[in-house]
Design a protein around this motif. Structure first.
Motif, mmCIF file in Angstrom:
data_model
loop_
_atom_site.group_PDB
_atom_site.id
_atom_site.type_symbol
_atom_site.label_atom_id
_atom_site.label_comp_id
_atom_site.label_asym_id
_atom_site.label_seq_id
_atom_site.Cartn_x
_atom_site.Cartn_y
_atom_site.Cartn_z
ATOM 1 N N ASP A 1 0.293 -1.321 -0.420
ATOM 2 C CA ASP A 1 0.226 0.279 -0.028
ATOM 3 C C ASP A 1 0.886 1.518 -0.232
ATOM 4 N N GLU A 2 1.842 1.016 0.670
ATOM 5 C CA GLU A 2 2.716 2.511 0.836
ATOM 6 C C GLU A 2 3.214 2.922 -0.509
ATOM 7 N N ASP A 3 3.347 2.173 -1.314
ATOM 8 C CA ASP A 3 4.260 1.851 -2.954
ATOM 9 C C ASP A 3 2.610 2.497 -3.614
ATOM 10 N N ILE A 4 2.043 2.699 -3.320
ATOM 11 C CA ILE A 4 0.904 2.716 -3.992
ATOM 12 C C ILE A 4 0.627 4.418 -3.458
ATOM 13 N N ALA A 5 1.259 4.810 -2.225
ATOM 14 C CA ALA A 5 0.812 5.757 -1.918
ATOM 15 C C ALA A 5 1.533 7.447 -2.035
ATOM 16 N N VAL A 6 2.544 6.767 -2.231
ATOM 17 C CA VAL A 6 4.254 7.465 -2.474
ATOM 18 C C VAL A 6 4.073 7.041 -3.734
ATOM 19 N N CYS A 7 3.237 6.766 -4.688
ATOM 20 C CA CYS A 7 3.948 6.788 -6.349
ATOM 21 C C CYS A 7 4.836 6.084 -6.352
ATOM 22 N N ARG A 8 5.240 5.378 -6.627
ATOM 23 C CA ARG A 8 6.621 4.683 -6.161
ATOM 24 C C ARG A 8 6.588 3.503 -7.499
ATOM 25 N N LEU A 9 7.643 3.236 -8.364
ATOM 26 C CA LEU A 9 7.367 3.275 -10.004
ATOM 27 C C LEU A 9 8.599 1.932 -9.809
ATOM 28 N N THR A 10 8.559 0.556 -8.797
ATOM 29 C CA THR A 10 9.575 -0.298 -9.029
ATOM 30 C C THR A 10 9.670 -1.132 -9.781
ATOM 31 N N PRO A 11 10.770 -2.112 -9.778
ATOM 32 C CA PRO A 11 10.310 -2.875 -11.217
ATOM 33 C C PRO A 11 9.165 -3.884 -10.349
ATOM 34 N N ALA A 12 9.021 -3.998 -9.042
ATOM 35 C CA ALA A 12 7.395 -5.285 -8.705
ATOM 36 C C ALA A 12 6.227 -4.574 -9.481
ATOM 37 N N TRP A 13 6.287 -3.156 -9.370
ATOM 38 C CA TRP A 13 4.814 -2.223 -9.377
ATOM 39 C C TRP A 13 5.136 -2.557 -10.800
ATOM 40 N N ARG A 14 5.740 -2.459 -12.350
ATOM 41 C CA ARG A 14 5.769 -2.611 -13.390
ATOM 42 C C ARG A 14 5.356 -3.831 -13.924
ATOM 43 N N GLN A 15 5.922 -5.230 -13.273
ATOM 44 C CA GLN A 15 5.520 -6.512 -13.159
ATOM 45 C C GLN A 15 4.246 -6.963 -12.904
ATOM 46 N N LEU A 16 3.876 -6.368 -11.524
ATOM 47 C CA LEU A 16 2.880 -6.122 -12.000
ATOM 48 C C LEU A 16 1.712 -5.531 -12.856
ATOM 49 N N MET A 17 1.960 -4.584 -13.011
ATOM 50 C CA MET A 17 0.827 -4.055 -14.093
ATOM 51 C C MET A 17 0.595 -4.618 -15.446
ATOM 52 N N ALA A 18 2.071 -4.996 -15.467
ATOM 53 C CA ALA A 18 1.576 -5.791 -16.957
ATOM 54 C C ALA A 18 1.425 -7.003 -16.355
ATOM 55 N N PHE A 19 0.928 -7.276 -15.540
ATOM 56 C CA PHE A 19 0.342 -8.378 -15.479
ATOM 57 C C PHE A 19 -1.079 -8.582 -15.537
#
Length: 275
Positions: A188-206
């Motif tokens: 949730d913290e990644d979303i809250a601070v708009c953190r563009l991590t490799p994990a986020w990009r993999q999640l969104m690609a999925f």
């Protein structure tokens, strides 16, 4: 009714036959106002639910036998009088309207989804009823068409979720399934601070790829529907696919680069719809 919210998809557009535009406006007016009761303003959750309960009472009144029908709420007449006339004129089922209402009520009480199946259940009531009602308006609500319409409408709903991650976070909502967040290691913290991590990009690609497959799975429906409705639906599907493509081109940064369709996008979507 002016379409002044943030949808990217056309409502009662010029591609619709003139005879159906009033019906689509009446359905949209009902859905838009009910959705706003759940989403907009500063009302407390119990106030929102009471307001939606008044909508439920109006639907029950419309569905009652004329001999037992009680007078409606005069304040809601501008919404429900035209809707009742449209339902009667086109012999529309009333269940989809109740389904939409249950989804709006869920928006008030539910802010997280444990898994994809739970999210699909929500979409079956928040999005699919619209496609089903359109098929009834066109006299084309057979089993195959309903199945493909459900796939398209759920796909479009998911597209809206993926492009609106930041918008929904501000409303304290996360539509990304918790099982997917856990699988890819996104917090949730990644979303809250708009953190563009490799994990986020993999999640969104999925999520993008799964949603694209869902839209393609219903793509036979526009080819089965003749004339303008087929073109309208092809254009709507292309809109969803184009937004997914824009998300990819932004390297999955939906925080600072929320996709908005412009004139070039619409021209490309129309060309793809025609070809």
């Amino acid at each position: 009714m002016a379409v002044d919210h943030y949808e990217n998809f056309p409502v009662a557009s010029l591609l619709l036959p003139r005879r159906l535009r009033p019906a689509v406006r009446d359905i949209y007016r009902y859905a838009r106002h009910a959705d706003d009761l759940a989403d907009e303003g500063d009302a407390a959750p119990d106030e929102r639910l009471r307001a939606l309960q008044a909508y439920r009472a109006e639907l029950h009144r419309i569905g009652a036998e004329p001999a037992t029908r009680v007078p409606g709420d005069p304040a809601l007449a501008p919404i429900f009088d035209p809707l009742a006339a449209t339902i009667a004129r086109h012999q529309l089922p009333i269940t989809p309207f109740f389904d939409l209402l249950s989804a709006f009520e869920q928006d008030v009480t539910t802010t997280r989804y444990a898994d994809y199946a739970t999210l699909l259940d929500y979409c079956s009531r928040s999005a699919n009823p619209v496609g089903r009602l359109m098929l009834h308006l066109y006299g084309a609500a057979d089993q195959a068409n309903l199945r493909d319409a459900d796939a398209i409408c759920t796909g479009l709903q998911l597209v809206n979720f993926w492009q609106d991650v930041r918008v929904d976070w501000r409303k304290a909502r996360v539509y990304l399934p918790q099982e997917d967040l856990d699988r890819f290691g996104v917090s949730d913290e990644d979303i809250a601070v708009c953190r563009l991590t490799p994990a986020w990009r993999q999640l969104m690609a999925f999520e993008v790829e799964r949603t694209r497959a869902l839209l393609h799975s219903g793509a036979a429906l526009p080819r089965r529907l003749p004339g303008r409705i087929g073109l309208e639906l092809r254009l709507v599907v292309q809109g969803g696919l184009r937004i997914l493509q824009r998300i990819e081109h932004a390297n999955y940064d939906v925080f600072m680069n929320r996709p908005v369709l412009g004139a070039k996008d619409w021209a490309l979507m129309l060309w793809r719809s025609l070809t």
